[in-house]
Motif scaffolding. Sequence first.
Motif, mmCIF file in Angstrom:
data_model
loop_
_atom_site.group_PDB
_atom_site.id
_atom_site.type_symbol
_atom_site.label_atom_id
_atom_site.label_comp_id
_atom_site.label_asym_id
_atom_site.label_seq_id
_atom_site.Cartn_x
_atom_site.Cartn_y
_atom_site.Cartn_z
ATOM 1 N N GLU A 207 0.880 -1.172 0.000
ATOM 2 C CA GLU A 207 0.000 0.000 0.000
ATOM 3 C C GLU A 207 0.910 1.213 0.000
ATOM 4 N N LEU A 208 0.813 2.001 -1.072
ATOM 5 C CA LEU A 208 1.658 3.178 -1.231
ATOM 6 C C LEU A 208 0.809 4.437 -1.093
ATOM 7 N N ALA A 209 1.387 5.464 -0.503
ATOM 8 C CA ALA A 209 0.596 6.651 -0.188
ATOM 9 C C ALA A 209 1.338 7.936 -0.506
ATOM 10 N N ASP A 210 0.539 8.986 -0.745
ATOM 11 C CA ASP A 210 1.027 10.357 -0.763
ATOM 12 C C ASP A 210 -0.086 11.234 -0.210
ATOM 13 N N GLN A 211 -0.040 12.528 -0.447
ATOM 14 C CA GLN A 211 -1.015 13.427 0.157
ATOM 15 C C GLN A 211 -2.442 13.203 -0.344
ATOM 16 N N SER A 212 -2.598 12.530 -1.470
ATOM 17 C CA SER A 212 -3.933 12.286 -2.019
ATOM 18 C C SER A 212 -4.587 11.035 -1.451
ATOM 19 N N GLY A 213 -3.852 10.255 -0.678
ATOM 20 C CA GLY A 213 -4.375 8.988 -0.173
ATOM 21 C C GLY A 213 -3.440 7.851 -0.525
ATOM 22 N N SER A 214 -4.006 6.664 -0.712
ATOM 23 C CA SER A 214 -3.162 5.502 -0.969
ATOM 24 C C SER A 214 -3.734 4.636 -2.081
ATOM 25 N N LEU A 215 -2.881 3.795 -2.658
ATOM 26 C CA LEU A 215 -3.265 2.837 -3.679
ATOM 27 C C LEU A 215 -2.553 1.516 -3.410
ATOM 28 N N PRO A 216 -3.217 0.393 -3.712
ATOM 29 C CA PRO A 216 -2.509 -0.887 -3.646
ATOM 30 C C PRO A 216 -1.524 -0.998 -4.804
ATOM 31 N N ALA A 217 -0.468 -1.747 -4.599
ATOM 32 C CA ALA A 217 0.564 -1.888 -5.633
ATOM 33 C C ALA A 217 1.124 -3.296 -5.613
ATOM 34 N N LYS A 218 1.559 -3.758 -6.796
ATOM 35 C CA LYS A 218 2.180 -5.065 -6.951
ATOM 36 C C LYS A 218 3.615 -4.883 -7.420
#
Length: 313
Positions: A37-48
């Motif tokens: 789970e990667l994040a920045d100021q906009s929120g997070s996204l799952p990643a492979k």
Amino acid sequence: MKHLNDYAEGERVITFCLVKQKELATASNQKEYFNLELADQSGSLPAKVWDVTEELKEIIQVKAIVKIDATVQMYRGKKQLVIQRIRLATASDEVGHESLVQASPVPQDELWASLTEYVGKLKSQTLRSVIEHLLGDPDLQDRLKSFPAGVKMHHNYYSGLLEHIVSLLTLADRIVPLYPQVDRDSLYATCILHDIGKLYELSDAIAPEYSTPGQLIGHLVMGVELVSDACRALGISPQDAEILHLKHCILSHHGDVDLGYGSAVSGKTPTAVLFHYLDQIDSKMNALGQTLTQMEEEWDYAPVLRRRVWRGY
């Protein structure tokens, strides 16, 4: 500058992110891969990350800052990142955690000023003394200014718990004139202290996980323990009626015991019952707001309601 959640399906993403979660898994071909789970100021996204090397296992850790080269794909109606290249950020990149953390839209100083203003409105010397004692602790104060209200469900971002508390106080201030059977000071105190145990139930403000005490005891009981500690320090009797009521409101704020949401006791006073519903309103509306903001389709699943919701109105 584009953020993670600004990218559309098929777009290439080259950016810095914060690793919030990491899971090493094994594919059907017996090769290992990362679920991140990667994040920045906009929120997070799952990643492979496919074809994980021994080096990546060593360097990719929770709370690490990484630079990725990835592509956005849709999986079961949700965006995810498929990472082609990933490396740790270095000092020369000049990227800090504060630039990658999603935070409350309300400035921290403004939230803290609102909180202290409400504390100043308390007429009960007992409740005010307990709250001022707790908020005067430097470690607790630092945590309260930065911690989220939770890991996943609502106000799950930097300063989220403080935002939640101020929002509840605002709700309480507006609704309490309608219900004279509700004790105003007890309601304010519960707004402020109901989730105070989360400051020690969770590990930190950047990439929070549940601490060992948090998993074994839980934030309701931990919150009551903090109130008891403050009372001992201040010489307030544990049998004081206002303190007993405050503890009851904290221990019952997840609703009736038979709902199974963690309350130690069902609400037995008008203040306790009202606070439970105020907490439900603020937490659910915040979580729904986040769901609606992130929706790609007209309908999507909202975890907080455990059902699909409509974006059309």
